[in-house]
Motif scaffolding. Structure first.
Motif, PDB file in Angstrom:
ATOM      1  N   LEU A  49       0.734  -0.868   0.114  1.00 56.57           N
ATOM      2  CA  LEU A  49       0.034  -0.087  -0.057  1.00 56.57           C
ATOM      3  C   LEU A  49       0.892   1.083  -0.197  1.00 56.57           C
ATOM      4  CD1 LEU A  49      -2.375  -1.148   2.959  1.00 56.57           C
ATOM      5  CD2 LEU A  49      -3.077  -0.778   0.390  1.00 56.57           C
ATOM      6  N   ALA A  50       0.427   2.298  -0.430  1.00 55.48           N
ATOM      7  CA  ALA A  50       0.961   3.561  -0.393  1.00 55.48           C
ATOM      8  C   ALA A  50       0.687   4.185   0.841  1.00 55.48           C
ATOM      9  CB  ALA A  50       0.691   4.554  -1.629  1.00 55.48           C
ATOM     10  N   VAL A  51       1.054   3.915   1.829  1.00 56.84           N
ATOM     11  CA  VAL A  51       0.951   4.704   3.377  1.00 56.84           C
ATOM     12  C   VAL A  51       2.288   4.582   3.994  1.00 56.84           C
ATOM     13  CG1 VAL A  51      -1.712   3.734   3.528  1.00 56.84           C
ATOM     14  CG2 VAL A  51       0.312   2.499   4.357  1.00 56.84           C
ATOM     15  N   HIS A  52       2.388   5.448   4.740  1.00 59.21           N
ATOM     16  CA  HIS A  52       3.621   5.657   5.441  1.00 59.21           C
ATOM     17  C   HIS A  52       3.634   4.494   6.420  1.00 59.21           C
ATOM     18  CE1 HIS A  52       5.107   9.209   3.774  1.00 59.21           C
ATOM     19  NE2 HIS A  52       3.892   9.697   3.885  1.00 59.21           N
ATOM     20  N   ALA A  53       4.746   4.046   6.954  1.00 57.34           N
ATOM     21  CA  ALA A  53       5.059   2.973   8.101  1.00 57.34           C
ATOM     22  C   ALA A  53       4.274   3.367   9.363  1.00 57.34           C
ATOM     23  CB  ALA A  53       6.610   2.748   8.130  1.00 57.34           C
ATOM     24  N   ASN A  54       4.510   4.656   9.772  1.00 60.63           N
ATOM     25  CA  ASN A  54       3.923   5.020  10.866  1.00 60.63           C
ATOM     26  C   ASN A  54       2.413   5.227  11.040  1.00 60.63           C
ATOM     27  OD1 ASN A  54       3.923   7.209   9.313  1.00 60.63           O
ATOM     28  ND2 ASN A  54       4.937   8.537  10.804  1.00 60.63           N
ATOM     29  N   GLN A  55       1.650   4.782   9.892  1.00 66.09           N
ATOM     30  CA  GLN A  55       0.239   4.989   9.559  1.00 66.09           C
ATOM     31  C   GLN A  55      -0.560   3.710   9.510  1.00 66.09           C
ATOM     32  OE1 GLN A  55      -0.186   7.187   5.978  1.00 66.09           O
ATOM     33  NE2 GLN A  55      -0.682   9.174   7.003  1.00 66.09           N
TER      34      GLN A  55
END
Length: 138
Positions: A49-55
């Protein structure tokens, strides 16, 4: 009447776009899901997915993949096994052009306006990293 029709059309278009955001896509080399293992009532899935690791990933997307893999009749329990950040392969330079001897020559069309390259660069923007979420549906 004409404005009402335009408003309804715009609302339906927006609803269609938002529905497409939660529809799972199989892995295409950059993003999507892959089934690692599956039984009758559970599956282990790797979802890029195109999400940041902290999200946190969107639980609706994860649930929709579970329903696509295991069946749409129930909601599944989701256990996240791991979450790793990787470099987006879409940002890697691609070999374009023609190999002539020891040189790489490329040909392209350009417009006389200076905005062409800015628009082209803006349309080719990708996130620098992707997140691979491994999880179990049961």
């Amino acid at each position: 009447m004409n404005n009402t029709l335009k408003f309804i059309s715009l609302a339906l278009f927006a609803a269609g776009l938002s529905a497409c955001q939660n529809m799972p896509q199989s892995y295409n080399g950059n993003s999507g899901y892959q089934v690692e293992s599956q039984t009758n009532n559970s599956a282990i899935i790797s979802y890029t997915l195109a999400v940041h690791a902290n999200q946190n990933p969107n639980p609706t997307k994860l649930q929709n993949v579970c329903k696509r893999v295991l069946g749409p009749n129930q909601n599944y329990k989701i256990d996240i096994l791991s979450s790793n950040e990787i470099i987006n392969p879409a940002n890697q330079p691609q070999s374009t052009g023609v190999k002539i001897g020891h040189s790489n020559t490329s040909f392209g069309l350009s417009s006389p306006s200076n905005d062409g390259s800015a628009v082209r660069n803006a349309m080719q923007m990708h996130p620098s990293t992707l997140t691979v979420v491994r999880y179990r549906c049961s």
